[in-house]
Write an enzyme that holds these catalytic residues in place. Sequence first.
Site, PDB file in Angstrom:
ATOM      1  N   HIS A  56     -13.654  42.026  12.318  1.00  0.00           N
ATOM      2  CA  HIS A  56     -13.409  42.589  13.664  1.00  0.00           C
ATOM      3  C   HIS A  56     -14.247  43.844  13.874  1.00  0.00           C
ATOM      4  CE1 HIS A  56     -10.546  43.221  17.155  1.00  0.00           C
ATOM      5  NE2 HIS A  56     -11.269  44.338  17.146  1.00  0.00           N
ATOM      6  N   HIS A  58     -17.042  46.066  16.929  1.00  0.00           N
ATOM      7  CA  HIS A  58     -17.588  46.210  18.287  1.00  0.00           C
ATOM      8  C   HIS A  58     -19.013  46.737  18.166  1.00  0.00           C
ATOM      9  CE1 HIS A  58     -13.773  45.587  20.494  1.00  0.00           C
ATOM     10  NE2 HIS A  58     -13.284  45.970  19.340  1.00  0.00           N
ATOM     11  N   GLN A 151     -12.944  43.453  28.016  1.00  0.00           N
ATOM     12  CA  GLN A 151     -12.344  44.756  27.690  1.00  0.00           C
ATOM     13  C   GLN A 151     -11.385  45.256  28.768  1.00  0.00           C
ATOM     14  OE1 GLN A 151     -13.144  47.662  25.011  1.00  0.00           O
ATOM     15  NE2 GLN A 151     -11.113  47.676  25.947  1.00  0.00           N
ATOM     16  N   HIS A 209      -7.734  40.519  20.961  1.00  0.00           N
ATOM     17  CA  HIS A 209      -7.030  41.782  20.809  1.00  0.00           C
ATOM     18  C   HIS A 209      -5.630  41.508  21.344  1.00  0.00           C
ATOM     19  CE1 HIS A 209     -11.063  43.348  20.451  1.00  0.00           C
ATOM     20  NE2 HIS A 209     -10.608  44.555  20.204  1.00  0.00           N
ATOM     21  N   GLU A 212      -2.103  45.505  20.957  1.00  0.00           N
ATOM     22  CA  GLU A 212      -2.597  46.741  20.328  1.00  0.00           C
ATOM     23  C   GLU A 212      -1.907  47.915  21.033  1.00  0.00           C
ATOM     24  OE1 GLU A 212      -6.804  47.532  20.474  1.00  0.00           O
ATOM     25  OE2 GLU A 212      -6.649  49.183  19.037  1.00  0.00           O
ATOM     26  N   ASP A 308     -13.607  47.508  12.916  1.00  0.00           N
ATOM     27  CA  ASP A 308     -13.346  47.733  14.343  1.00  0.00           C
ATOM     28  C   ASP A 308     -14.384  48.657  14.984  1.00  0.00           C
ATOM     29  OD1 ASP A 308     -12.109  47.422  16.779  1.00  0.00           O
ATOM     30  OD2 ASP A 308     -10.264  48.473  16.264  1.00  0.00           O
ATOM     31  N   TRP A 314     -14.032  55.326  20.275  1.00  0.00           N
ATOM     32  CA  TRP A 314     -12.677  55.258  19.709  1.00  0.00           C
ATOM     33  C   TRP A 314     -12.571  55.928  18.342  1.00  0.00           C
ATOM     34  CZ3 TRP A 314     -15.131  51.291  22.297  1.00  0.00           C
ATOM     35  CH2 TRP A 314     -14.545  50.905  23.515  1.00  0.00           C
TER      36      TRP A 314
END
Length: 425
Positions: A56, A58, A151, A209, A212, A308, A314
């Site tokens: 996982h 991005h 997203q 996702h 979360e 991630d 983030w």
Amino acid sequence: MDLVVRGAALPDGRRGMDIGMRDGRIVAVETRLAATGREEIDAGGMLVSPPFVDAHFHMDATLSLGLPRLNRSGTLLEGIALWGELKPTLTQDAVVTRAMAYCDWAAAQGLLAIRSHVDVCDERLLAVDALLEVRRRVSPYIDLQLVAFPQDGVFRFPRAMELLRAALDRGVDVVGGIPHFERTMAEGARSVRALCELAAERGLRVDMHCDETDDPMSRHVETLAFETQRLGLQGRVVGSHLTSMHSMDNYYVSKLVPLMAEARLGVVANPLINISIQGRHDTYPRRRGMTRVPELVAAGLTVAFGHDCVMDPWYSLGTGDMLEVAQMGVHVAQMTGIEAMEACFDAVTCNAARLLGLEGYGIEPGCNADLVLLEARDKVEAIRTRAARLAVLRRGRVIARAPARHATLAIDGRPRTVDFLHPRG
Ligand code: FE2
């Protein structure tokens, strides 16, 4: 043989094994292999593992830290808002350049397969085109699998479903989703249904996702398990994050987990990010927020860990080191027994490979000759020391080397070399 690695410890506990490779594949795994290789590597009793796999990530956002500003609250929602500010300013060149730099970090550390979500909530589909280009460029050394990720919500963002379909048409591999970010619980459940139907229609895998959030009532994973069963997608669907499970009522979880097992749902926890982002609305006691990894493993589900984020809206840290991810998993899930720590190593190697559906992964004759020689004698020592990747092999060729980790200590005029292996090893 093209290459023989001698005297290796293997992840399943076998020791003193020789691995022979020819034409990019493993052709022999045995003790005292008689055949010689044009090139030979002495593993010296150290661990040889199949490559690390990140279940996982991005890659469209990676290494963008500070653009256009830093995430001040550190929350998921400010991260999403910040990404929304950055998105219109992205150029394809910049996304490709950052992603390629990250892939160098990954390959150098034996991370040779990555499932990356790519945001499709953009009329230009700029990140989609950028990561398709990156997937093509890195294919000689990294298997990059892309997930069409809405997203901003597939029903919440205008035309997101059309954009998601267009991304799949362009060659994106997997259907993504974000049900907890839709406007209502009902809309979230409807999005899970619609996206699973789309995957079934096209014969694709699903990775959402899902939940979360710290909200114990966020229960889209239940719908995900149900739709997986209804559409015959067993073994092809992954729930990523599932952090609400941390906060759910125990009675409800005792019903939910067997339903997830029945649907053969894959689970991805993201320890670095979950421990950083969840529990932000708590005072004290403050929840950890990671999903119930030991219980899910005990129920027979395949659980993998993802990185991630690395240096993005983030999360400000990270280097693409999956042993750092495994080590954080050990701590956050309190998986400190020997077998539990070994399971955390599996979560960044073989379990992640299974969730991605990688073919030819492993150390058996017929598998791809993709290997990592670690400066550690076993899986637990690899996690403890975040072992140096002494050599990384792709299709039987060494693509990266790193020195052993040591220091020279000079005390009392008696210089000596210090490594970090168990002295009784
Ligand atoms: Fe994510």
